[in-house]
Design an enzyme around this catalytic site. Structure first.
Site, PDB file in Angstrom:
ATOM      1  N   MET A  33     -20.295   4.240  -5.661  1.00  0.00           N
ATOM      2  CA  MET A  33     -19.635   3.011  -5.238  1.00  0.00           C
ATOM      3  C   MET A  33     -19.302   2.115  -6.428  1.00  0.00           C
ATOM      4  SD  MET A  33     -20.867   0.196  -2.424  1.00  0.00           S
ATOM      5  CE  MET A  33     -21.253   1.388  -1.164  1.00  0.00           C
ATOM      6  N   TYR A  84     -25.027  11.385  -7.783  1.00  0.00           N
ATOM      7  CA  TYR A  84     -25.463  11.866  -6.469  1.00  0.00           C
ATOM      8  C   TYR A  84     -25.149  13.349  -6.283  1.00  0.00           C
ATOM      9  CZ  TYR A  84     -25.949   7.014  -4.872  1.00  0.00           C
ATOM     10  OH  TYR A  84     -26.326   5.710  -4.707  1.00  0.00           O
ATOM     11  N   ARG A 116       9.957   7.604  13.677  1.00  0.00           N
ATOM     12  CA  ARG A 116       8.928   6.564  13.713  1.00  0.00           C
ATOM     13  C   ARG A 116       9.558   5.353  14.367  1.00  0.00           C
ATOM     14  NH1 ARG A 116       6.214   4.878   8.032  1.00  0.00           N
ATOM     15  NH2 ARG A 116       8.096   3.646   8.023  1.00  0.00           N
ATOM     16  N   LYS A 169       5.425  -5.414   0.316  1.00  0.00           N
ATOM     17  CA  LYS A 169       4.392  -5.333   1.364  1.00  0.00           C
ATOM     18  C   LYS A 169       3.059  -4.920   0.737  1.00  0.00           C
ATOM     19  CE  LYS A 169       5.904  -0.601   2.313  1.00  0.00           C
ATOM     20  NZ  LYS A 169       6.717   0.259   3.194  1.00  0.00           N
TER      21      LYS A 169
HETATM   22  C1  PLP Z   1       7.752   0.784   2.307  1.00  0.00           C
HETATM   23  C2  PLP Z   1       9.170   0.885   2.722  1.00  0.00           C
HETATM   24  C3  PLP Z   1      10.202   1.005   1.764  1.00  0.00           C
HETATM   25  C4  PLP Z   1       9.933   1.171   0.275  1.00  0.00           C
HETATM   26  O1  PLP Z   1       9.697   2.524  -0.062  1.00  0.00           O
HETATM   27  P1  PLP Z   1       9.459   2.970  -1.589  1.00  0.00           P
HETATM   28  O2  PLP Z   1       9.359   4.436  -1.509  1.00  0.00           O
HETATM   29  O3  PLP Z   1       8.179   2.318  -2.018  1.00  0.00           O
HETATM   30  O4  PLP Z   1      10.622   2.486  -2.363  1.00  0.00           O
HETATM   31  C5  PLP Z   1      11.512   0.969   2.210  1.00  0.00           C
HETATM   32  N1  PLP Z   1      11.800   0.849   3.529  1.00  0.00           N
HETATM   33  C6  PLP Z   1      10.840   0.762   4.473  1.00  0.00           C
HETATM   34  C7  PLP Z   1      11.214   0.651   5.905  1.00  0.00           C
HETATM   35  C8  PLP Z   1       9.498   0.805   4.112  1.00  0.00           C
HETATM   36  O5  PLP Z   1       8.548   0.734   5.044  1.00  0.00           O
END
Ligand code: PLP
Length: 340
Positions: free
Chosen positions: A282, A235, A122, A34
């Site tokens: 930046m 800055y 969650r 992701k």
């Molecule tokens: C992002 C995510 C993972 C991966 O977690 P890591 O700590 O990066 O291995 C696994 N399961 C879900 C549901 C996630 O959202």
């Protein structure tokens, strides 16, 4: 010359995948790619991990899944986040994506993984109903795999108890931290992200778990100057020289993902550790030098011993957030992919 260069080594990703596969002792490795593979490039990383035997790719959104489906026609792709609309569900069905689901209503004609909330608080169902025909998997997510193994063990046992009678379905609970250090969490598959990139889920040196950072980031000294006592850089005049002080200016800033809260962290200049001083702007930051250095001297921002975990500690965040923020925008930086 580019202002900076971000290199992703797919060889390191492959070796991390093998390390995880060994740790998993027969459970499948599902690669979490992701958020553009945590800034590493989703399509590139996916190609490498599929090669190494990953059983699935996991993403957060249908759009991320569709991008991968266009490149990988056969691999299982699981969308872990919520689907926003019936149009998205139709796209997922068409592309044979699988969906994590925790609504009463199960979309039709799509393979789904029911998500249980066993203590993350969650996404997820509070109670498991009898899974219907579309259901191919049961999943949960751990809140404290990296920080509180006792709480994680409670979540794992609850998940095991509630799902025991459906053990013909794919059951998965582990993230990277759990895959590496909580054997009871492994079930049929582990969803691993951070460890694939060679970053420590524990915020430690990744080498402690046999992991190798895949991303490195280099730039150079674009200007070198000596500040006289009372002169400052950047800055707000946060750094004022007390004695004659050589500083170098690096053409990388928070717009590139070198966050404003990284003042005080260390990078390497010509291989030697040097502190970042003054306010990060930046497009640039300053380093304090021990002596005059030539313009063009190499600066290592990440990699070759400069750890994302160290930068994250200075910035008061985690390596995940740090790497997700690195933007190799082609108008500002060069991105290179190698397979070494
Ligand atoms: C992002 C995510 C993972 C991966 O977690 P890591 O700590 O990066 O291995 C696994 N399961 C879900 C549901 C996630 O959202």
């Amino acid at each position: 010359m580019h202002r900076s260069e971000v290199t992703v080594d797919l060889g390191a990703v492959r070796r991390n995948a093998r390390t995880l596969l060994r740790a998993l002792e027969g459970s499948q490795l599902w690669a979490v790619v992701k958020a553009n593979a945590y800034g590493h490039g989703a399509v590139d990383v996916a190609g490498a991990v599929v090669d190494e035997g990953a059983g699935a790719l996991c993403v957060a959104t249908v759009t991320e899944g569709l991008e991968l489906r266009a490149e990988f026609s056969l691999i299982r792709i699981l969308v872990m986040g919520p689907t926003a609309s019936s149009r998205e569900i139709a796209e997922a069905r068409e592309a044979k994506l699988e969906l994590a689901v925790w609504d009463e209503e199960i979309p039709e004609g799509v393979r789904v993984h029911l998500k249980l909330d066993t203590g993350m608080g969650r996404w997820g169902l509070a109670e498991l109903q009898k899974p219907g025909a579309e259901v191919v998997g049961l999943m949960t997510h751990l809140a404290t795999a990296e920080s509180d193994p006792d709480y994680a063990a409670k979540q794992i046992e609850l998940f095991r108890t509630v799902t025991e009678q459906y053990s013909d379905l794919m059951r998965h609970a582990a993230n990277s931290a759990a895959a590496l250090r909580l054997p009871s969490s492994r079930f049929d598959a582990a969803r691993c992200g951070i460890a694939l990139y060679g970053l420590s889920p524990f915020g430690e040196d990744p080498a402690a778990d046999g992991l190798e950072p895949a991303l490195s980031w280099r730039s150079y000294l674009a200007q070198v100057k000596q500040l006289q006592p009372g002169e400052s850089t950047g800055y707000g005049r946060r750094f004022v020289a007390e004695e004659p002080t050589w500083i170098g200016i690096v053409p990388v800033g928070y717009a590139d993902g070198f966050r404003r809260d990284l003042t005080g962290t260390e990078v390497r200049v010509s291989g030697e550790p040097r502190g970042v001083v003054g306010t990060i702007s930046m497009d640039a930051f300053a380093v304090e030098l021990e002596r005059e250095e030539p313009v063009g001297a190499p600066v290592t921002i990440l990699g070759q011993g400069v750890l994302a975990e160290e930068h994250a500690r200075v910035a008061g965040t985690i390596n995940y957030e740090l790497v997700c923020g690195i933007r190799a925008d082609p108008r500002r930086a060069r991105r290179v992919v190698v397979d070494a």
